[in-house]
Design an enzyme around this catalytic site. Structure first.
Site, PDB file in Angstrom:
ATOM      1  N   GLY A   1      -3.875 -13.605   6.724  1.00  0.00           N
ATOM      2  CA  GLY A   1      -3.476 -12.362   7.377  1.00  0.00           C
ATOM      3  C   GLY A   1      -3.869 -11.192   6.497  1.00  0.00           C
ATOM      4  O   GLY A   1      -4.009 -11.343   5.279  1.00  0.00           O
TER       5      GLY A   1
ATOM      6  N   GLN B   1      -3.586  -2.802   3.303  1.00  0.00           N
ATOM      7  CA  GLN B   1      -4.194  -3.599   2.233  1.00  0.00           C
ATOM      8  C   GLN B   1      -5.673  -3.267   2.031  1.00  0.00           C
ATOM      9  O   GLN B   1      -6.278  -3.727   1.062  1.00  0.00           O
ATOM     10  CB  GLN B   1      -4.052  -5.095   2.533  1.00  0.00           C
ATOM     11  CG  GLN B   1      -2.607  -5.565   2.502  1.00  0.00           C
ATOM     12  CD  GLN B   1      -2.551  -7.060   2.667  1.00  0.00           C
ATOM     13  OE1 GLN B   1      -2.520  -7.558   3.779  1.00  0.00           O
ATOM     14  NE2 GLN B   1      -2.560  -7.787   1.558  1.00  0.00           N
TER      15      GLN B   1
ATOM     16  N   CYS C   1      -0.052 -13.174  -1.509  1.00  0.00           N
ATOM     17  CA  CYS C   1      -0.489 -11.923  -0.906  1.00  0.00           C
ATOM     18  C   CYS C   1      -1.748 -11.445  -1.618  1.00  0.00           C
ATOM     19  O   CYS C   1      -1.793 -11.447  -2.849  1.00  0.00           O
ATOM     20  CB  CYS C   1       0.621 -10.875  -1.023  1.00  0.00           C
ATOM     21  SG  CYS C   1       0.190  -9.288  -0.287  1.00  0.00           S
ATOM     22  N   LEU C   2      -2.754 -11.049  -0.840  1.00  0.00           N
ATOM     23  CA  LEU C   2      -4.004 -10.583  -1.444  1.00  0.00           C
ATOM     24  C   LEU C   2      -3.780  -9.330  -2.294  1.00  0.00           C
ATOM     25  O   LEU C   2      -4.574  -9.047  -3.185  1.00  0.00           O
ATOM     26  CB  LEU C   2      -5.033 -10.283  -0.350  1.00  0.00           C
ATOM     27  CG  LEU C   2      -5.508 -11.508   0.443  1.00  0.00           C
ATOM     28  CD1 LEU C   2      -6.400 -11.073   1.593  1.00  0.00           C
ATOM     29  CD2 LEU C   2      -6.241 -12.492  -0.452  1.00  0.00           C
TER      30      LEU C   2
ATOM     31  N   HIS D   1       5.211 -11.301   7.433  1.00  0.00           N
ATOM     32  CA  HIS D   1       4.568 -10.819   6.197  1.00  0.00           C
ATOM     33  C   HIS D   1       3.691  -9.598   6.495  1.00  0.00           C
ATOM     34  O   HIS D   1       3.767  -8.581   5.794  1.00  0.00           O
ATOM     35  CB  HIS D   1       3.738 -11.967   5.602  1.00  0.00           C
ATOM     36  CG  HIS D   1       3.044 -11.637   4.321  1.00  0.00           C
ATOM     37  ND1 HIS D   1       3.337 -12.246   3.123  1.00  0.00           N
ATOM     38  CD2 HIS D   1       2.050 -10.759   4.052  1.00  0.00           C
ATOM     39  CE1 HIS D   1       2.560 -11.743   2.180  1.00  0.00           C
ATOM     40  NE2 HIS D   1       1.755 -10.849   2.710  1.00  0.00           N
ATOM     41  N   GLU D   2       2.889  -9.689   7.574  1.00  0.00           N
ATOM     42  CA  GLU D   2       1.982  -8.570   7.906  1.00  0.00           C
ATOM     43  C   GLU D   2       2.761  -7.377   8.465  1.00  0.00           C
ATOM     44  O   GLU D   2       2.445  -6.224   8.147  1.00  0.00           O
ATOM     45  CB  GLU D   2       0.915  -9.024   8.901  1.00  0.00           C
ATOM     46  CG  GLU D   2       0.068 -10.196   8.448  1.00  0.00           C
ATOM     47  CD  GLU D   2      -0.476 -10.058   7.044  1.00  0.00           C
ATOM     48  OE1 GLU D   2      -0.760  -8.919   6.604  1.00  0.00           O
ATOM     49  OE2 GLU D   2      -0.592 -11.087   6.350  1.00  0.00           O
TER      50      GLU D   2
ATOM     51  N   HIS E   1       4.040  -5.387   5.691  1.00  0.00           N
ATOM     52  CA  HIS E   1       3.022  -4.498   5.109  1.00  0.00           C
ATOM     53  C   HIS E   1       2.938  -3.188   5.895  1.00  0.00           C
ATOM     54  O   HIS E   1       2.798  -2.114   5.305  1.00  0.00           O
ATOM     55  CB  HIS E   1       1.641  -5.167   5.133  1.00  0.00           C
ATOM     56  CG  HIS E   1       1.365  -6.080   3.978  1.00  0.00           C
ATOM     57  ND1 HIS E   1       1.463  -5.675   2.659  1.00  0.00           N
ATOM     58  CD2 HIS E   1       0.967  -7.377   3.934  1.00  0.00           C
ATOM     59  CE1 HIS E   1       1.147  -6.693   1.863  1.00  0.00           C
ATOM     60  NE2 HIS E   1       0.846  -7.742   2.609  1.00  0.00           N
TER      61      HIS E   1
END
Ligand code: NI
Length: 177
Positions: A49, A54, A97-98, A139-140, A143
């Site tokens: 994702g 991000q 997480c990236l 999670h997204e 963000h």
């Protein structure tokens, strides 16, 4: 398409509530290219994702796709999503997480939810998700609200560098979100 630079923890864009976008803006070549680039960036870095903050864009857009061991999720583009919890049971599992590279931690998430929003063509979508798909959506969505998974951990005792995570916890796990 292009691989975009990923924002990392500490960049203010990750702590801002992202802006909803109009159907007209969504239809623009710039936003359609952003969505393509977000998908390419997600795949390049083994993500499941990726949210627009991000890649330094404070816009309410997220892309999700998984073909890993934790579940099959088709390509999903969420624009202006709203999340409704359908099952208040919380399940704890590992996340990465990236934007927080080289870490994993255990995060409690709702088991099941509904998402209402737009797809990349501006069509209304209403989808129900549970398990891993519901986890990635939460999670997204976080963000887009300026939150990261660390904020959701019950405590930081499971926070692990990736090498130690692989060695002591879950050797096969690779994915980020
Ligand atoms: Ni993330």
């Amino acid at each position: 398409m292009s691989i975009l630079k990923v924002s990392r923890l500490g960049h203010p864009v990750l702590r801002m509530e992202s802006q909803r976008i109009s159907r007209e803006t969504l239809a623009s070549a710039a936003i359609q290219k952003l969505i393509d680039d977000m998908m390419e960036t997600m795949v390049e870095y083994y993500g499941v994702g990726l949210a627009a903050p991000q890649v330094h864009e404070s816009l309410a857009i997220a892309v999700i796709e998984s073909h890993g061991p934790r579940g099959e999720i088709p390509v999903t583009v969420l624009v202006n999503p709203d999340v409704t919890v359908l099952d208040e049971e919380m399940i704890e599992d590992w996340e990465g997480c990236l934007s927080i590279p080289d870490f994993r931690g255990r995060v409690p998430r709702w088991r099941k939810l509904r998402v209402d929003g737009l797809d990349r063509n501006g069509n209304k979508i209403h989808l129900t998700a549970d398990g891993f798909f519901a986890r990635v959506i939460q999670h997204e969505f976080d963000h887009l609200m300026g939150r990261v998974y660390l904020d959701r951990m019950r405590d930081l005792k499971t926070l692990s560098h990736f090498a130690e995570f692989q060695r002591y916890w879950m050797p096969q796990e690779k994915e980020n979100a």
